[in-house]
Design a protein around this motif. Sequence first.
Motif, PDB file in Angstrom:
ATOM      1  N   TYR A 216     -15.699  -6.537   0.987  1.00 34.63           N
ATOM      2  CA  TYR A 216     -14.501  -6.782   1.774  1.00 34.63           C
ATOM      3  C   TYR A 216     -13.379  -5.816   1.401  1.00 34.63           C
ATOM      4  N   ILE A 217     -12.460  -5.645   2.318  1.00 33.49           N
ATOM      5  CA  ILE A 217     -11.252  -4.884   2.065  1.00 33.49           C
ATOM      6  C   ILE A 217     -10.093  -5.701   2.629  1.00 33.49           C
ATOM      7  N   TYR A 218      -8.903  -5.546   2.036  1.00 33.15           N
ATOM      8  CA  TYR A 218      -7.751  -6.359   2.423  1.00 33.15           C
ATOM      9  C   TYR A 218      -6.668  -5.474   3.022  1.00 33.15           C
ATOM     10  N   ILE A 219      -6.120  -5.925   4.133  1.00 37.71           N
ATOM     11  CA  ILE A 219      -5.033  -5.195   4.763  1.00 37.71           C
ATOM     12  C   ILE A 219      -3.703  -5.671   4.182  1.00 37.71           C
ATOM     13  N   LYS A 220      -2.878  -4.744   3.763  1.00 45.32           N
ATOM     14  CA  LYS A 220      -1.519  -5.026   3.325  1.00 45.32           C
ATOM     15  C   LYS A 220      -0.622  -4.588   4.463  1.00 45.32           C
ATOM     16  N   ARG A 221      -0.061  -5.555   5.191  1.00 46.13           N
ATOM     17  CA  ARG A 221       0.628  -5.264   6.445  1.00 46.13           C
ATOM     18  C   ARG A 221       2.045  -4.747   6.255  1.00 46.13           C
ATOM     19  N   ASN A 222       2.655  -5.070   5.121  1.00 47.52           N
ATOM     20  CA  ASN A 222       4.028  -4.637   4.865  1.00 47.52           C
ATOM     21  C   ASN A 222       4.212  -4.309   3.390  1.00 47.52           C
ATOM     22  N   ASN A 223       5.122  -3.389   3.112  1.00 47.07           N
ATOM     23  CA  ASN A 223       5.542  -3.079   1.739  1.00 47.07           C
ATOM     24  C   ASN A 223       4.420  -2.537   0.853  1.00 47.07           C
ATOM     25  N   PHE A 224       3.453  -1.882   1.454  1.00 46.86           N
ATOM     26  CA  PHE A 224       2.409  -1.228   0.669  1.00 46.86           C
ATOM     27  C   PHE A 224       3.025  -0.246  -0.327  1.00 46.86           C
ATOM     28  N   TYR A 225       4.078   0.436   0.090  1.00 48.50           N
ATOM     29  CA  TYR A 225       4.711   1.469  -0.729  1.00 48.50           C
ATOM     30  C   TYR A 225       5.351   0.921  -2.000  1.00 48.50           C
ATOM     31  N   LYS A 226       5.584  -0.374  -2.044  1.00 45.22           N
ATOM     32  CA  LYS A 226       6.206  -0.959  -3.229  1.00 45.22           C
ATOM     33  C   LYS A 226       5.202  -1.237  -4.341  1.00 45.22           C
ATOM     34  N   MET A 227       3.912  -1.261  -4.007  1.00 50.90           N
ATOM     35  CA  MET A 227       2.932  -1.615  -5.036  1.00 50.90           C
ATOM     36  C   MET A 227       1.991  -0.468  -5.392  1.00 50.90           C
ATOM     37  N   CYS A 228       1.865   0.525  -4.522  1.00 57.86           N
ATOM     38  CA  CYS A 228       0.903   1.597  -4.755  1.00 57.86           C
ATOM     39  C   CYS A 228       1.611   2.947  -4.828  1.00 57.86           C
ATOM     40  N   GLY A 229       1.284   3.750  -5.823  1.00 56.23           N
ATOM     41  CA  GLY A 229       1.927   5.048  -5.998  1.00 56.23           C
ATOM     42  C   GLY A 229       1.529   6.086  -4.962  1.00 56.23           C
ATOM     43  N   THR A 230       0.427   5.849  -4.261  1.00 52.11           N
ATOM     44  CA  THR A 230      -0.017   6.751  -3.201  1.00 52.11           C
ATOM     45  C   THR A 230       0.635   6.296  -1.907  1.00 52.11           C
TER      46      THR A 230
ATOM     47  N   ILE B 297      -7.025 -15.283   3.515  1.00 50.46           N
ATOM     48  CA  ILE B 297      -8.308 -14.883   4.104  1.00 50.46           C
ATOM     49  C   ILE B 297      -8.102 -14.161   5.430  1.00 50.46           C
ATOM     50  N   PHE B 298      -6.952 -14.369   6.054  1.00 55.33           N
ATOM     51  CA  PHE B 298      -6.674 -13.724   7.334  1.00 55.33           C
ATOM     52  C   PHE B 298      -6.418 -12.220   7.169  1.00 55.33           C
ATOM     53  N   ASN B 299      -6.197 -11.769   5.951  1.00 53.48           N
ATOM     54  CA  ASN B 299      -5.988 -10.343   5.688  1.00 53.48           C
ATOM     55  C   ASN B 299      -7.265  -9.653   5.207  1.00 53.48           C
ATOM     56  N   ARG B 300      -8.353 -10.406   5.168  1.00 51.36           N
ATOM     57  CA  ARG B 300      -9.611  -9.874   4.665  1.00 51.36           C
ATOM     58  C   ARG B 300     -10.523  -9.487   5.824  1.00 51.36           C
ATOM     59  N   LYS B 301     -11.214  -8.356   5.657  1.00 52.55           N
ATOM     60  CA  LYS B 301     -12.181  -7.939   6.663  1.00 52.55           C
ATOM     61  C   LYS B 301     -13.341  -7.242   5.979  1.00 52.55           C
ATOM     62  N   LEU B 302     -14.457  -7.205   6.628  1.00 55.99           N
ATOM     63  CA  LEU B 302     -15.606  -6.491   6.088  1.00 55.99           C
ATOM     64  C   LEU B 302     -15.304  -5.001   5.999  1.00 55.99           C
ATOM     65  N   LEU B 303     -15.755  -4.398   4.925  1.00 59.09           N
ATOM     66  CA  LEU B 303     -15.582  -2.958   4.748  1.00 59.09           C
ATOM     67  C   LEU B 303     -16.608  -2.252   5.628  1.00 59.09           C
ATOM     68  N   ASN B 304     -16.176  -1.860   6.825  1.00 57.60           N
ATOM     69  CA  ASN B 304     -17.113  -1.266   7.780  1.00 57.60           C
ATOM     70  C   ASN B 304     -17.199   0.247   7.615  1.00 57.60           C
ATOM     71  N   GLN B 305     -18.118   0.842   8.367  1.00 62.80           N
ATOM     72  CA  GLN B 305     -18.358   2.273   8.233  1.00 62.80           C
ATOM     73  C   GLN B 305     -17.176   3.102   8.704  1.00 62.80           C
ATOM     74  N   SER B 306     -16.457   2.604   9.694  1.00 58.73           N
ATOM     75  CA  SER B 306     -15.289   3.322  10.198  1.00 58.73           C
ATOM     76  C   SER B 306     -14.237   3.514   9.116  1.00 58.73           C
ATOM     77  N   ILE B 307     -13.963   2.459   8.345  1.00 62.99           N
ATOM     78  CA  ILE B 307     -12.991   2.560   7.255  1.00 62.99           C
ATOM     79  C   ILE B 307     -13.531   3.458   6.152  1.00 62.99           C
ATOM     80  N   ARG B 308     -14.806   3.317   5.831  1.00 63.27           N
ATOM     81  CA  ARG B 308     -15.418   4.174   4.809  1.00 63.27           C
ATOM     82  C   ARG B 308     -15.263   5.647   5.184  1.00 63.27           C
ATOM     83  N   ASP B 309     -15.510   5.956   6.439  1.00 61.60           N
ATOM     84  CA  ASP B 309     -15.441   7.347   6.884  1.00 61.60           C
ATOM     85  C   ASP B 309     -14.010   7.877   6.875  1.00 61.60           C
ATOM     86  N   GLU B 310     -13.066   7.066   7.313  1.00 60.49           N
ATOM     87  CA  GLU B 310     -11.685   7.552   7.369  1.00 60.49           C
ATOM     88  C   GLU B 310     -11.105   7.793   5.988  1.00 60.49           C
ATOM     89  N   PHE B 311     -11.459   6.954   5.025  1.00 57.37           N
ATOM     90  CA  PHE B 311     -10.853   7.042   3.703  1.00 57.37           C
ATOM     91  C   PHE B 311     -11.796   7.577   2.623  1.00 57.37           C
TER      92      PHE B 311
END
Length: 250
Positions: A140-154, A227-241
């Motif tokens: 699974y991978i989790y979407i952070k919809r807001n304030n990602f910049y406050k927790m991750c240096g990238t 759980i609403f922010n969780r999704k399967l790690l699909n091939q599209s996400i793997r390819d983009e990142f």
Amino acid sequence: MLVFIIPLKSPQFSNSWERVTQLFERCIKSVCNQTSANFRVIVVCHEKPKIEFNHSHITYITVDFSPANETNPVAKGDTDKGRKILKGLIYARQFCPTHTMAVDADDCVSKKLAKFIQQHPDSDGWFINKGYKYQEGSKYIYIKRNNFYKMCGTCNITRYDLNYLPEAPEYNRGYGYYRYYIDHGKVRDILKNKAKAIKSLPFPGAVYILETGENLFDNSKRLRFSIFNRKLLNQSIRDEFGLYKLQQFS
């Protein structure tokens, strides 16, 4: 042109240099997977990691900075990181970049970044408000919809002149000297106060990798999502990142 700066910790301060190298190799592959060739990557390290991946747009800079004179181990690590980011930013000048982006050596980034920056060369920059969080080995991978910049240096892409580089940079100073390059969550407000407001990137720009065993902070609590922010790690996400599963080792 977008120049990525990747500060890499030294073997001396790694829990596992093998693990650091694995994470870095995935990171650098992700960064170099851009859909536009209009980018460069500068890796600043004490020791060049031994990886199989090579790319003509990568430059390695080795440094011999002494350990920071900080009693707090997190401040010590942050100061080393700040020194390396500053070193990379100074070196980047020769590429005449329009923008730069610091990337933590265990994260992954969208392959769309370089092309997007190429299309907006005069912009002050962007912060990543929406991104992903990932625990190694999970399906699974989790979407952070807001304030990602406050927790991750990238998270911040800034026009090169807005790095406010010192005329005579120093690399033996304490934490405060490098704060602007370390405190990623405050860059947006600092620039806003200077009337140089950076915008929210209009698409998820990075994946924050958690619980690697090499994070400066214990970030396990940051996986506690609805759980609403969780999704399967699909091939599209793997390819983009460029997010592939790492090999296990003891």
